[in-house]
Scaffold this active site. Structure first.
Site, PDB file in Angstrom:
ATOM      1  N   GLU A   7      -6.750   4.725   7.844  1.00 30.87           N
ATOM      2  CA  GLU A   7      -6.472   6.143   7.563  1.00 30.87           C
ATOM      3  C   GLU A   7      -7.671   6.791   6.875  1.00 30.87           C
ATOM      4  OE1 GLU A   7      -2.787   5.409   5.545  1.00 30.87           O
ATOM      5  OE2 GLU A   7      -1.906   4.780   7.451  1.00 30.87           O
TER       6      GLU A   7
ATOM      7  N   SER B 220       3.515  -2.354  10.088  1.00 29.43           N
ATOM      8  CA  SER B 220       4.971  -2.439  10.279  1.00 29.43           C
ATOM      9  C   SER B 220       5.570  -3.785   9.883  1.00 29.43           C
ATOM     10  CB  SER B 220       5.355  -2.081  11.726  1.00 29.43           C
ATOM     11  OG  SER B 220       4.953  -0.755  12.021  1.00 29.43           O
TER      12      SER B 220
ATOM     13  N   LYS C  66       0.190   4.247  -0.226  1.00 29.60           N
ATOM     14  CA  LYS C  66      -0.394   5.429   0.428  1.00 29.60           C
ATOM     15  C   LYS C  66      -0.163   6.686  -0.442  1.00 29.60           C
ATOM     16  CE  LYS C  66      -0.051   3.082   4.803  1.00 29.60           C
ATOM     17  NZ  LYS C  66       0.066   3.154   6.250  1.00 29.60           N
TER      18      LYS C  66
ATOM     19  N   GLU D  31      -5.336  -4.951  10.288  1.00 28.73           N
ATOM     20  CA  GLU D  31      -4.286  -3.973  10.563  1.00 28.73           C
ATOM     21  C   GLU D  31      -4.567  -3.257  11.875  1.00 28.73           C
ATOM     22  OE1 GLU D  31      -2.287  -2.745   6.583  1.00 28.73           O
ATOM     23  OE2 GLU D  31      -3.969  -1.401   6.945  1.00 28.73           O
TER      24      GLU D  31
ATOM     25  N   GLY E 293       2.689   2.111  10.784  1.00 23.93           N
ATOM     26  CA  GLY E 293       3.651   3.210  10.656  1.00 23.93           C
ATOM     27  C   GLY E 293       4.382   3.530  11.951  1.00 23.93           C
TER      28      GLY E 293
ATOM     29  N   HIS F  28      -9.456   1.339   4.733  1.00 22.82           N
ATOM     30  CA  HIS F  28      -8.197   1.467   5.478  1.00 22.82           C
ATOM     31  C   HIS F  28      -8.429   2.390   6.684  1.00 22.82           C
ATOM     32  CE1 HIS F  28      -4.079   2.456   6.513  1.00 22.82           C
ATOM     33  NE2 HIS F  28      -3.715   1.377   5.854  1.00 22.82           N
TER      34      HIS F  28
ATOM     35  N   ASN G  64       0.881  -1.163   0.000  1.00 25.25           N
ATOM     36  CA  ASN G  64       0.000   0.000   0.000  1.00 25.25           C
ATOM     37  C   ASN G  64       0.919   1.213   0.000  1.00 25.25           C
ATOM     38  OD1 ASN G  64      -1.732   2.092   0.494  1.00 25.25           O
ATOM     39  ND2 ASN G  64      -2.399   1.387   2.520  1.00 25.25           N
TER      40      ASN G  64
HETATM   41  P1  13P Z   1       3.148   0.220   7.626  1.00 28.46           P
HETATM   42  O1  13P Z   1       3.625  -1.071   7.033  1.00 28.46           O
HETATM   43  O2  13P Z   1       3.905   1.415   7.148  1.00 28.46           O
HETATM   44  O3  13P Z   1       3.021   0.118   9.104  1.00 28.46           O
HETATM   45  O4  13P Z   1       1.659   0.450   7.063  1.00 28.46           O
HETATM   46  C1  13P Z   1       0.759  -0.577   7.159  1.00 28.46           C
HETATM   47  C2  13P Z   1      -0.464  -0.217   6.393  1.00 28.46           C
HETATM   48  O5  13P Z   1      -1.215   0.654   6.777  1.00 28.46           O
HETATM   49  C3  13P Z   1      -0.710  -0.919   5.134  1.00 28.46           C
HETATM   50  O6  13P Z   1      -1.983  -0.659   4.665  1.00 28.46           O
END
Ligand code: 13P
Length: 249
Positions: A97, A213, A12, A167, A173, A95, A10
């Site tokens: 976010e 992560s 982002k 997740e 992150g 997601h 992803n």
């Molecule tokens: P990270 O791997 O940067 O923690 O992000 C995970 C994520 O949100 C994937 O959709």
């Protein structure tokens, strides 16, 4: 039948179109695999150039979001038909976010999941608890609600083909990966929820990823768990490390 692993990046809100092509070119040889489905979920504006760059490889292109209407006066949104025409096979929906910053709810996620299926796009439906919810001991109640509402009116045949990404928000992150036990426990709980909503065959077929992560060091143990069928990878998907995550064995 053993489920095939699926590792999705992803990206982002990272990479301009030219940067995205450069990254796709860099990762292409590193993510070659006969055993694992590989997906690059990229910003909307990067979809067409990345799809062109990965043509003829084992990499599928995914979107990070999609609207649930067919077309019309929805300024700034992207329709499922637009994604299909651009070569998209998967779409990340719900997601954390998007739930946090863009007011996505279980209900809007459900509308999007249904619409994606209508257009033959495979949803990667995300769920996951906050740190507060984990500490309060309501993780599984919260996730079961996300999954059940997200899957309303989705048929068993459709559900069998989709992907759910677990997740935990506190692991995204932060460099703080859930322990293998924590990740496996929730993924098994999601599978049990699918068995309740549908049946054992659907629960056995659906693919459940862990995200938060994930890196080259943690992927092998995570992906070896009985109920973890791969990963949804953020930060490490933008680096050559992603090749190591795909080829985790
Ligand atoms: P990270 O791997 O940067 O923690 O992000 C995970 C994520 O949100 C994937 O959709």
């Amino acid at each position: 039948m053993a489920r095939r692993k699926i590792v999705a990046g992803n990206w982002k809100m990272n990479k301009t179109p030219s940067e995205a092509v450069a990254l796709a070119e860099e990762l292409k040889p590193l993510v070659a695999s006969d055993d694992v489905d590989v997906v690059f979920c990229v910003p909307a504006i990067d979809i067409i150039p990345v799809a062109e760059a990965v043509k003829g490889t084992n990499i599928a292109v995914g979107a990070e979001n999609m609207y649930f209407e067919e077309k019309g006066a929805y300024t700034g949104e992207i329709s499922p038909a637009m994604l299909v025409d651009a070569g998209v096979k998967y779409v990340v929906l719900g997601h954390s976010e998007r739930r946090e910053y863009f007011a996505e709810t279980n209900e809007t996620v459900n509308k999007k999941v249904l619409k994606a299926f209508e257009h033959g796009i495979t949803p990667i439906m995300c769920c996951g608890e906050s740190l507060e919810q984990r500490e309060q001991g309501v993780t599984m109640d919260f996730i079961r609600q996300q999954v059940k509402v997200g899957l309303q009116n989705v048929t068993a045949e459709q559900a069998k083909t989709m992907v759910i990404a677990y997740e935990p928000i506190w692991a995204i992150g932060t460099g703080k990966t859930a322990t293998t036990e924590q990740a496996q426990e929730v993924c098994a709980g999601i599978r049990a929820c699918i068995a309740e909503v549908y049946d054992d065959a659907t629960a056995e077929a659906i693919r459940i990823q862990y995200g938060g992560s994930v890196n080259a060091a943690t992927a092998p143990e995570l992906f070896a768990q009985a109920d973890i069928d791969g990963g949804l990878v953020g930060g490490a998907a933008l680096k050559p490390d992603f090749g190591k995550i795909v080829n985790y064995k």
